[in-house]
Design a protein around this motif. Sequence first.
Motif, PDB file in Angstrom:
ATOM      1  N   LEU A   6       0.848  -1.180   0.000  1.00 56.54           N
ATOM      2  CA  LEU A   6       0.000   0.000   0.000  1.00 56.54           C
ATOM      3  C   LEU A   6       0.891   1.240   0.000  1.00 56.54           C
ATOM      4  CD1 LEU A   6      -2.893   1.164   0.215  1.00 56.54           C
ATOM      5  CD2 LEU A   6      -2.587   1.113   2.703  1.00 56.54           C
ATOM      6  N   ILE A   7       0.612   2.160  -0.927  1.00 55.76           N
ATOM      7  CA  ILE A   7       1.408   3.374  -1.084  1.00 55.76           C
ATOM      8  C   ILE A   7       0.486   4.581  -1.041  1.00 55.76           C
ATOM      9  CG2 ILE A   7       2.919   4.674  -2.637  1.00 55.76           C
ATOM     10  CD1 ILE A   7       3.726   1.913  -3.827  1.00 55.76           C
ATOM     11  N   ARG A   8       0.926   5.644  -0.352  1.00 52.24           N
ATOM     12  CA  ARG A   8       0.196   6.908  -0.354  1.00 52.24           C
ATOM     13  C   ARG A   8       1.121   7.980  -0.918  1.00 52.24           C
ATOM     14  NH1 ARG A   8      -1.714   8.847   5.218  1.00 52.24           N
ATOM     15  NH2 ARG A   8       0.442   9.488   5.351  1.00 52.24           N
ATOM     16  N   THR A   9       0.559   8.836  -1.762  1.00 52.09           N
ATOM     17  CA  THR A   9       1.301   9.946  -2.349  1.00 52.09           C
ATOM     18  C   THR A   9       0.466  11.215  -2.212  1.00 52.09           C
ATOM     19  OG1 THR A   9       0.374   9.688  -4.563  1.00 52.09           O
ATOM     20  CG2 THR A   9       2.362   8.434  -4.073  1.00 52.09           C
ATOM     21  N   HIS A  10       1.047  12.332  -2.607  1.00 51.78           N
ATOM     22  CA  HIS A  10       0.314  13.600  -2.533  1.00 51.78           C
ATOM     23  C   HIS A  10      -0.910  13.561  -3.432  1.00 51.78           C
ATOM     24  CE1 HIS A  10      -0.451  17.895  -3.481  1.00 51.78           C
ATOM     25  NE2 HIS A  10      -0.301  17.997  -2.176  1.00 51.78           N
ATOM     26  N   HIS A  11      -0.709  13.192  -4.694  1.00 53.50           N
ATOM     27  CA  HIS A  11      -1.810  13.025  -5.636  1.00 53.50           C
ATOM     28  C   HIS A  11      -1.322  12.224  -6.835  1.00 53.50           C
ATOM     29  CE1 HIS A  11       0.237  16.648  -7.135  1.00 53.50           C
ATOM     30  NE2 HIS A  11      -0.115  16.208  -8.316  1.00 53.50           N
ATOM     31  N   ILE A  12      -2.267  11.686  -7.601  1.00 46.95           N
ATOM     32  CA  ILE A  12      -1.967  10.923  -8.817  1.00 46.95           C
ATOM     33  C   ILE A  12      -2.809  11.543  -9.923  1.00 46.95           C
ATOM     34  CG2 ILE A  12      -1.970   8.660  -9.918  1.00 46.95           C
ATOM     35  CD1 ILE A  12      -2.062   7.437  -7.091  1.00 46.95           C
ATOM     36  N   THR A  13      -2.183  12.345 -10.768  1.00 44.99           N
ATOM     37  CA  THR A  13      -2.941  12.998 -11.838  1.00 44.99           C
ATOM     38  C   THR A  13      -2.332  12.817 -13.221  1.00 44.99           C
ATOM     39  OG1 THR A  13      -1.779  15.071 -11.390  1.00 44.99           O
ATOM     40  CG2 THR A  13      -3.912  14.773 -10.326  1.00 44.99           C
ATOM     41  N   ARG A  35      -6.201   5.406  -6.606  1.00 45.46           N
ATOM     42  CA  ARG A  35      -7.122   6.496  -6.308  1.00 45.46           C
ATOM     43  C   ARG A  35      -6.510   7.742  -6.922  1.00 45.46           C
ATOM     44  NH1 ARG A  35      -7.939  10.864  -3.179  1.00 45.46           N
ATOM     45  NH2 ARG A  35     -10.063  11.281  -2.538  1.00 45.46           N
ATOM     46  N   THR A  36      -7.088   8.194  -8.025  1.00 46.50           N
ATOM     47  CA  THR A  36      -6.514   9.302  -8.779  1.00 46.50           C
ATOM     48  C   THR A  36      -7.345  10.565  -8.638  1.00 46.50           C
ATOM     49  OG1 THR A  36      -7.734   8.699 -10.766  1.00 46.50           O
ATOM     50  CG2 THR A  36      -5.564   7.711 -10.501  1.00 46.50           C
ATOM     51  N   GLY A  37      -6.724  11.682  -9.013  1.00 49.33           N
ATOM     52  CA  GLY A  37      -7.436  12.946  -9.106  1.00 49.33           C
ATOM     53  C   GLY A  37      -7.407  13.801  -7.866  1.00 49.33           C
ATOM     54  N   GLY A  38      -7.533  13.231  -6.698  1.00 44.13           N
ATOM     55  CA  GLY A  38      -7.601  14.029  -5.478  1.00 44.13           C
ATOM     56  C   GLY A  38      -6.434  13.767  -4.551  1.00 44.13           C
ATOM     57  N   THR A  39      -6.495  14.425  -3.418  1.00 48.29           N
ATOM     58  CA  THR A  39      -5.459  14.254  -2.409  1.00 48.29           C
ATOM     59  C   THR A  39      -6.040  13.422  -1.278  1.00 48.29           C
ATOM     60  OG1 THR A  39      -4.567  16.401  -2.983  1.00 48.29           O
ATOM     61  CG2 THR A  39      -3.907  15.521  -0.875  1.00 48.29           C
ATOM     62  N   PRO A  40      -5.410  12.426  -0.739  1.00 47.35           N
ATOM     63  CA  PRO A  40      -4.150  11.848  -1.185  1.00 47.35           C
ATOM     64  C   PRO A  40      -4.366  10.847  -2.318  1.00 47.35           C
ATOM     65  CG  PRO A  40      -4.892  10.645   0.728  1.00 47.35           C
ATOM     66  CD  PRO A  40      -5.909  11.752   0.473  1.00 47.35           C
ATOM     67  N   GLY A  41      -3.304  10.562  -3.030  1.00 45.70           N
ATOM     68  CA  GLY A  41      -3.328   9.494  -4.015  1.00 45.70           C
ATOM     69  C   GLY A  41      -2.983   8.195  -3.303  1.00 45.70           C
ATOM     70  N   VAL A  42      -3.716   7.133  -3.609  1.00 52.87           N
ATOM     71  CA  VAL A  42      -3.484   5.847  -2.961  1.00 52.87           C
ATOM     72  C   VAL A  42      -3.292   4.786  -4.033  1.00 52.87           C
ATOM     73  CG1 VAL A  42      -4.457   4.100  -1.420  1.00 52.87           C
ATOM     74  CG2 VAL A  42      -4.875   6.522  -0.974  1.00 52.87           C
ATOM     75  N   MET A  43      -2.302   3.911  -3.807  1.00 50.33           N
ATOM     76  CA  MET A  43      -2.024   2.805  -4.708  1.00 50.33           C
ATOM     77  C   MET A  43      -1.994   1.519  -3.896  1.00 50.33           C
ATOM     78  SD  MET A  43       1.186   4.336  -6.784  1.00 50.33           S
ATOM     79  CE  MET A  43       1.347   6.097  -6.943  1.00 50.33           C
ATOM     80  N   TYR A  65       7.073  10.257  -7.170  1.00 48.98           N
ATOM     81  CA  TYR A  65       5.860  10.924  -6.716  1.00 48.98           C
ATOM     82  C   TYR A  65       6.160  11.795  -5.508  1.00 48.98           C
ATOM     83  CZ  TYR A  65       2.444   8.609  -9.680  1.00 48.98           C
ATOM     84  OH  TYR A  65       1.702   8.209 -10.753  1.00 48.98           O
ATOM     85  N   LYS A  66       5.476  12.928  -5.419  1.00 50.60           N
ATOM     86  CA  LYS A  66       5.620  13.844  -4.296  1.00 50.60           C
ATOM     87  C   LYS A  66       4.997  13.200  -3.051  1.00 50.60           C
ATOM     88  CE  LYS A  66       4.502  18.573  -2.979  1.00 50.60           C
ATOM     89  NZ  LYS A  66       3.850  19.794  -3.406  1.00 50.60           N
ATOM     90  N   ASP A  67       5.675  13.306  -1.915  1.00 50.69           N
ATOM     91  CA  ASP A  67       5.201  12.800  -0.629  1.00 50.69           C
ATOM     92  C   ASP A  67       4.928  11.288  -0.693  1.00 50.69           C
ATOM     93  OD1 ASP A  67       4.508  12.989   2.056  1.00 50.69           O
ATOM     94  OD2 ASP A  67       2.396  13.366   1.611  1.00 50.69           O
ATOM     95  N   TYR A  68       5.832  10.543  -1.303  1.00 50.75           N
ATOM     96  CA  TYR A  68       5.720   9.080  -1.426  1.00 50.75           C
ATOM     97  C   TYR A  68       5.876   8.438  -0.039  1.00 50.75           C
ATOM     98  CZ  TYR A  68       7.386   4.338  -2.329  1.00 50.75           C
ATOM     99  OH  TYR A  68       7.555   2.988  -2.335  1.00 50.75           O
ATOM    100  N   GLN A  69       4.921   7.593   0.335  1.00 48.26           N
ATOM    101  CA  GLN A  69       5.002   6.843   1.596  1.00 48.26           C
ATOM    102  C   GLN A  69       4.575   5.414   1.370  1.00 48.26           C
ATOM    103  OE1 GLN A  69       2.412   8.879   4.284  1.00 48.26           O
ATOM    104  NE2 GLN A  69       3.777  10.606   4.570  1.00 48.26           N
TER     105      GLN A  69
END
Length: 75
Positions: A6-13, A35-43, A65-69
Motif C-alpha cells: 500500500l502506497i500513499r502519495t500527494h496526488h496521482i494525476t 485512487r486518482t485525481g484528489g489528495t491523497p493518491g493511494v495505490m 511521486y511527491k510525498d511518497y510513503q
Amino acid sequence: MVFNALIRTHHITSRKKISTLKKAADALNCSVLLRTGGTPGVMYVEGHSVNDVIAWVSTVQRLRYKDYQLLAKPG
C-alpha cells in the motif's frame, strides 16, 4: 499465497505516469487499484509473487511521486 503493498502519495494525476503503472502491473502479472485525481493518491498492488510486487513498487519509486510513503511493505 497473495502478496500486497500500500502506497500513499500527494496526488496521482499524470496520465503518463498512470499509463506506466498500468503497463508495469500487466507485465508483472499484478492487480492494482489507484485512487486518482484528489489528495491523497493511494495505490494498492496485489500479486502472487513477492518479487513482482517489489518490482512494481520500484516502478512507483522511479516515477518520483511527491510525498511518497510506503504504508504497507510488500508481504
